[in-house]
Design an enzyme around this catalytic site. Structure first.
Site: not given
Ligand code: PLP
Lengths: 389, 131
Positions: B33, B35, B58, B102
């Site tokens: 995903c 993360d 991110c 997320c």
């Protein structure tokens, strides 16, 4: 230093293009359909641009339909051909790596009862001619394969692919938004029936483009109205935009070869330098790629972080990471060439343009290892993606 | 898109890096995903004496993990367990809606680390009593 390296997203408008457009806002503002002098003046400008745009792809001017850009050109080609030929068949072939401006119209057509085959690509992003041959059916009416991919820069063998389709009788469309004006595009040699192009990728204004349609191709319009653009696209012409696209095509015709040589040198310098970073890879084809495209994966870092970090150093770049997209889906192109999801997160696309210099490339190569290094320091992954408990 | 506070934590992460001999480690997220957060704890007298983190993801993921390390440091385990996703989001000055799910996992990861620690302590003291 400010360095713009996202020319696949858009380009600055060339000052010569701005100058050519200028008179068509407040001075020569006539409607090209009007019969008096001001109208004729505007008509002449539109037809002049049509000629220039046609010449750069070696097609007839009557085959050029001005649109609002690459997205509309692709929509017109796909939906227009699909609906005009639906009695003949309902099967369309395209690829897994097309721009969304092809994939989404295809999804929509699937809901209208058309059947779509998405061809796979190899690890470099190339479509295999055999897979196209296998996919062709008696009821195939259209094949749409992009000339070069906007993310990884791979250039498809359109001449060969369109040759296969020619014997079969289906129409062949290519999305040439990333190639027109950058590398030679010749509709006769490439054997294509329809071709999409866009102005803002070649130093022209945004919101204007064209669809080339070979004579005799059956295609319904999307926009019905006053019958403009050979009854294929109604609406009063975007005269300043069309003039800008015409000027951009004229400049590209003269400067394309020189630009491509320079950009290839800069690109190769960039690729060589970036691959010196540990755990990095080049995406796309090593040779069959756009002169201005470099696309990398840096393992163990995430692309959105990379873009923000580079932005702090004044560098504008792009990524196919899911975390940077509106849908949180990783790039379908990177997935199609076989990257694992965790790898797609670390992708970085740098696309060069006319104004980039060797000094700018060297600056990026100085910043990039620092930025990747810093993010890898923060990352729990150093040598693999294993999360041992 | 991101607040000044979040960008500050992304650019100058607090308590960043791996910890030698932590008393507890929490891991969360998934590389697929995009993360992943690791939180390391040093615990003394029921209090978070030291805390460190590592994050793959991110700017929102990195910034929120950095933030929670500041919020949790010096707190008792009970206090730290009460930190919610919403607290972290507020502390960084808000998150874009798409990032809320997320990228803001640090509160879960911290709680996981503490729960693991408490369970281990309980097991240990249980053994002692058993003797
Ligand atoms: C390959 C390709 N097709 C289509 C488009 C859409 O073009 P436009 O932005 O002119 O609508 C783009 C631009 O993003 C592109 O790269």
């Amino acid at each position: 230093m400010k360095v713009y390296m996202d020319h696949a997203a858009t380009t600055p408008v060339d000052s010569r293009v701005v100058e050519a457009m200028e008179p068509y806002f407040s001075d020569k503002y006539g409607n090209p359909s009007s019969l008096y002098t001001a109208g004729l003046e505007a008509r002449e400008a539109v037809e002049d641009a049509r000629g220039r745009v046609a010449r750069l792809l070696n097609g007839a001017p009557e085959g050029i339909i001005f649109t609002s850009g690459g997205t509309e050109s692709n929509n017109l080609a796909l939906k227009g051909v699909a609906f005009a030929n639906r009695k003949k068949g309902r099967h369309i072939i395209t690829t897994k790596i097309e721009h969304h401006a092809v994939l989404e119209p295809c999804e929509w057509l699937a809901k209208q009862g058309f059947e779509i085959t998405y061809l796979p690509v190899d690890e470099h992003g190339l479509v295999k001619p055999e897979s196209l041959e296998e996919a062709l059916r008696d009821d195939t009416i259209l094949v749409s394969i992009m000339h070069a991919n906007n993310e990884i820069g791979t250039i498809e063998p359109i001449e060969e692919l369109a040759g296969i389709v020619k014997d079969h009788g289906a129409y062949f469309h290519t999305d040439a938004v990333q190639t027109y004006g950058k590398i030679p595009v010749d509709v006769q040699k490439m054997n294509v029936d329809l071709l999409s192009l866009s102005s803002h990728k070649i130093y022209g204004p945004k919101g204007v483009g064209a669809l080339y349609v070979r004579r005799g191709v059956r295609m319904d319009p999307l926009l019905h109205g006053g019958g403009h653009e050979f009854r294929k696209r109604s609406g009063t012409e975007n005269v300043p935009g069309i003039v800008g696209l015409g000027k951009a095509a004229e400049i590209a015709e003269k400067e394309m070869d020189r630009d491509a040589k320079k950009l290839t040198r800069l690109r190769d310098r960039l690729i060589k330098g970036a691959l010196a970073i540990e755990n990095s890879r080049l995406n796309g084809h090593p040779e069959k790629r756009l002169p201005n495209n470099a696309n990398f994966v840096f393992l163990f870092v995430e692309g959105e972080s990379l873009i923000l970090e580079l932005d702090f150093y004044g560098i504008a770049a792009n990524t196919g990471s899911a975390c940077s997209s509106k849908t949180l889906e990783p790039s379908h192109v990177l997935s199609a060439i076989g990257l694992k999801p965790e790898e797609t997160h670390g992708s970085l696309r740098l696309t060069l343009g006319r104004q980039n210099t060797k000094e700018e490339v060297d600056y990026v190569l100085e910043v990039l290892p620092k930025v990747v290094g810093r993010l890898r320091q923060i990352s729990p992954f150093k040598t693999d993606f294993v999360m041992e408990e | 898109m991101y607040s000044k506070t979040l960008i500050d934590h992304f650019r100058n992460p607090r308590n960043m890096g791996r910890m030698e001999n932590p008393d507890a480690v929490g891991k969360g997220g998934n590389p697929v995903c995009g993360d992943v957060m690791y939180i390391y704890l040093k615990i003394k007298d029921n209090r978070i004496e030291d805390i460190k983190f590592e994050t793959f993801g991110c700017a929102a993921a990195i910034g929120t993990t950095s933030m929670i390390t500041e919020m949790a440091k010096g707190k008792t385990l009970e206090e730290a367990m009460k930190i919610t996703k919403k607290d972290v989001e507020n502390a960084v000055g808000g998150l874009p809606p798409i990032k809320r799910h997320c990228s803001n996992l640090s509160a879960d990861v911290l709680r996981k680390a503490i729960e693991k620690y408490l369970a281990e302590q309980k097991a240990k003291s249980g053994k002692k009593k058993g003797k």
